[in-house]
Design a protein around this motif. Structure first.
Motif, mmCIF file in Angstrom:
data_model
loop_
_atom_site.group_PDB
_atom_site.id
_atom_site.type_symbol
_atom_site.label_atom_id
_atom_site.label_comp_id
_atom_site.label_asym_id
_atom_site.label_seq_id
_atom_site.Cartn_x
_atom_site.Cartn_y
_atom_site.Cartn_z
ATOM 1 N N ASP A 133 13.647 7.021 5.784
ATOM 2 C CA ASP A 133 15.087 7.454 5.235
ATOM 3 C C ASP A 133 15.255 5.940 4.180
ATOM 4 O O ASP A 133 16.265 5.540 4.245
ATOM 5 N N VAL A 134 14.224 5.583 3.468
ATOM 6 C CA VAL A 134 14.327 4.570 2.581
ATOM 7 C C VAL A 134 13.505 4.915 1.143
ATOM 8 O O VAL A 134 12.756 5.703 1.317
ATOM 9 N N THR A 173 8.184 0.534 3.797
ATOM 10 C CA THR A 173 7.145 -0.628 3.943
ATOM 11 C C THR A 173 6.455 -0.185 5.302
ATOM 12 O O THR A 173 6.945 0.715 6.041
ATOM 13 N N GLU A 174 5.592 -1.084 5.575
ATOM 14 C CA GLU A 174 4.666 -0.845 6.805
ATOM 15 C C GLU A 174 5.472 -1.214 8.061
ATOM 16 O O GLU A 174 5.028 -0.696 9.232
ATOM 17 N N SER A 175 6.601 -1.829 8.034
ATOM 18 C CA SER A 175 7.387 -2.363 9.322
ATOM 19 C C SER A 175 8.504 -0.951 9.384
ATOM 20 O O SER A 175 9.458 -1.161 10.267
ATOM 21 N N ALA A 176 8.518 0.004 8.715
ATOM 22 C CA ALA A 176 9.333 1.176 8.840
ATOM 23 C C ALA A 176 9.110 1.849 10.103
ATOM 24 O O ALA A 176 7.992 1.756 10.677
ATOM 25 N N PRO A 177 10.173 2.346 10.687
ATOM 26 C CA PRO A 177 9.795 3.137 12.154
ATOM 27 C C PRO A 177 8.991 4.035 12.157
ATOM 28 O O PRO A 177 8.880 4.883 10.703
ATOM 29 N N CYS A 178 7.867 4.292 12.821
ATOM 30 C CA CYS A 178 7.052 5.394 12.800
ATOM 31 C C CYS A 178 7.426 6.735 13.619
ATOM 32 O O CYS A 178 7.298 6.206 15.013
ATOM 33 N N THR A 179 7.651 7.591 12.947
ATOM 34 C CA THR A 179 8.082 8.742 14.030
ATOM 35 C C THR A 179 7.566 10.061 13.406
ATOM 36 O O THR A 179 7.937 10.767 12.559
ATOM 37 N N PRO A 180 6.080 10.198 13.557
ATOM 38 C CA PRO A 180 5.334 11.354 13.043
ATOM 39 C C PRO A 180 5.982 12.504 13.724
ATOM 40 O O PRO A 180 6.604 12.719 14.421
ATOM 41 N N ARG A 197 11.671 12.542 0.413
ATOM 42 C CA ARG A 197 11.005 11.493 -0.471
ATOM 43 C C ARG A 197 10.177 10.658 0.335
ATOM 44 O O ARG A 197 10.600 10.115 1.546
ATOM 45 N N VAL A 198 8.893 10.503 0.125
ATOM 46 C CA VAL A 198 8.130 9.486 0.664
ATOM 47 C C VAL A 198 7.105 8.861 -0.485
ATOM 48 O O VAL A 198 6.350 9.330 -1.036
ATOM 49 N N VAL A 199 7.711 7.552 -0.490
ATOM 50 C CA VAL A 199 7.029 6.695 -1.730
ATOM 51 C C VAL A 199 6.747 5.435 -0.986
ATOM 52 O O VAL A 199 7.519 4.706 -0.412
ATOM 53 N N ALA A 200 5.508 4.730 -1.172
ATOM 54 C CA ALA A 200 4.988 3.412 -0.505
ATOM 55 C C ALA A 200 5.671 2.304 -1.077
ATOM 56 O O ALA A 200 5.918 2.146 -2.316
ATOM 57 N N SER A 201 5.869 1.288 -0.426
ATOM 58 C CA SER A 201 6.035 -0.072 -1.063
ATOM 59 C C SER A 201 4.549 -0.640 -1.028
ATOM 60 O O SER A 201 3.706 -0.377 0.052
ATOM 61 N N ALA A 202 4.004 -1.036 -1.985
ATOM 62 C CA ALA A 202 2.604 -1.141 -2.272
ATOM 63 C C ALA A 202 2.428 -2.988 -2.200
ATOM 64 O O ALA A 202 1.572 -3.542 -2.755
ATOM 65 N N GLU A 203 3.479 -3.551 -1.795
ATOM 66 C CA GLU A 203 3.645 -4.950 -1.870
ATOM 67 C C GLU A 203 2.730 -5.548 -0.960
ATOM 68 O O GLU A 203 1.876 -6.413 -1.314
#
Ligand code: WQD
Length: 335
Positions: free
Chosen positions: A126-127, A131-138, A288-294
């Protein structure tokens, strides 16, 4: 040092094999050839052990017969819909297979392990940029096996002194050359090619999403960029014999492209009319699913280099190589 690539004869694995070999690394492949493109060849000098990750004897032969010092684990099933219908199959192939390879690797003294993971671990983020620290709820068994696989890899790393990296791929597309292209038609770009070349309008699964043009937005990434991220990750693992590296990284471009925008690019590249048929939403699709690539940029000094046009043009060349007659007479050949 020598790297074992499980699933190294598949679409992504073969791209990584090619780039690792070009970078001067020694590589051995374990693959059951269940989804390898017919006639696909590995580069000269790359040994292939035909076998399943579920077959411990085959895994041991690959690891011990070639003095392997690091594993890149690609072997897995990856179709979301199939995973919903066949959860046992997915857990067995993706998790039991992984555990088998990890245990064999630890017992063979291997201290470096990379897992091929997926943005599917995030479910419905929902962002704007995940980022990699986003909650993981497959949202499906496929994503569950990838998330549980990441946990297993990290836990085994901590317990047994392995350096580990899990790479979460976003929407992989394109090919470095026609022979290396994806033989399946399970994702947007090949599914559109399939419809167009069969004389049918491409389908858009829902145009009423809360996005600028109403269609879903994804982070499409060229498979050659995916491969170069693996080379960077392998270097990082090779540089850490102490087993302290513990990374989980997105591989994306950090740029959203909508399904409609993708259809426009496909029309421009192929010369086909891509006016779509709008159908109902496909269950389980996030808007929408877009990565933060930082983080991957910071950790591995890696950035994606290829754009959407290159993904579509190279995927189209591969499609035409496998489907003679697909190309429209008079359509321009992509550069
Ligand atoms: C992209 C968008 C569709 C076909 C999946 C997995 C993910 C990862 C990559 C493996 C969606 C829309 C599609 C069509 C359409 N897999 N679409 N018409 O679902 O984003 O990601 O593959 O690691 O885990 O979930 O990819 O290519 O299926 O779809 O409108 O004919 O295109 O609805 O919005 P997805 P996709």
């Amino acid at each position: 040092m020598t790297w074992l690539l499980t699933g190294g004869a598949g679409y992504i694995g073969r791209h990584v094999v090619q780039q690792l070999v070009a970078a001067g690394e020694r590589v051995v492949v374990l693959d059951d050839l269940s989804t390898a493109a017919p006639g696909a060849r590995l580069p000269d000098g790359v040994p292939l052990i035909v076998g399943s990750t579920l077959d411990r004897a085959a895994v041991d032969a690959a690891l011990r017969g070639h003095e392997v010092r690091g594993v890149l684990h690609f072997a897995a099933k990856k179709q979301v819909g199939e995973s919903v219908a066949r959860p046992f199959h997915y857990y067995r192939e993706n998790l039991t297979g992984l555990q088998n390879v990890l245990e064999a690797a630890v017992e063979a003294g291997v201290r470096r392990f990379l897992l091929s993971s997926s943005a599917a671990v995030y479910g419905m983020p929902d962002v704007d940029l995940v980022t990699e620290s986003a909650p993981c709820t497959p949202m499906n068994p496929y994503g569950e096996t990838k998330l549980a696989g990441e946990w297993l890899v990290s836990s085994a790393g901590r317990a047994h002194g392995l350096s580990t990296v899990s790479l979460r791929y976003f929407n992989v597309a394109g090919a470095a050359s026609p022979e290396l292209s994806d033989a399946g038609a399970h994702n947007l770009i090949p599914m559109v090619f399939e419809r167009l070349t069969a004389g049918r309008a491409p389908q858009v699964f829902g145009a009423d999403y809360p996005t600028p043009d109403g269609t879903c937005v994804r982070d499409f990434i060229h498979v050659s960029d995916i491969a170069s991220a693996h080379v960077a990750a392998a270097r990082r693992l090779a540089a850490d014999p102490a087993g302290r590296t513990r990374l989980t990284l997105n591989i994306g471009r950090g740029e959203g492209v909508s399904v409609r925008e993708m259809l426009d690019v496909i029309g421009a590249v192929t010369g086909y009319d891509t006016t779509p048929e709008i159908t109902a939403r496909r269950p389980g699709d996030p808007a929408r699913v877009v990565a933060s690539a930082e983080l991957i940029h910071r950790e591995l000094d890696w950035t994606a280099r290829h754009g959407v046009e290159e993904m579509v043009a190279s995927a189209w060349e591969g499609w035409c190589a496998r489907h003679p007659g697909a190309r429209r007479p008079g359509a321009r050949r992509p550069a």
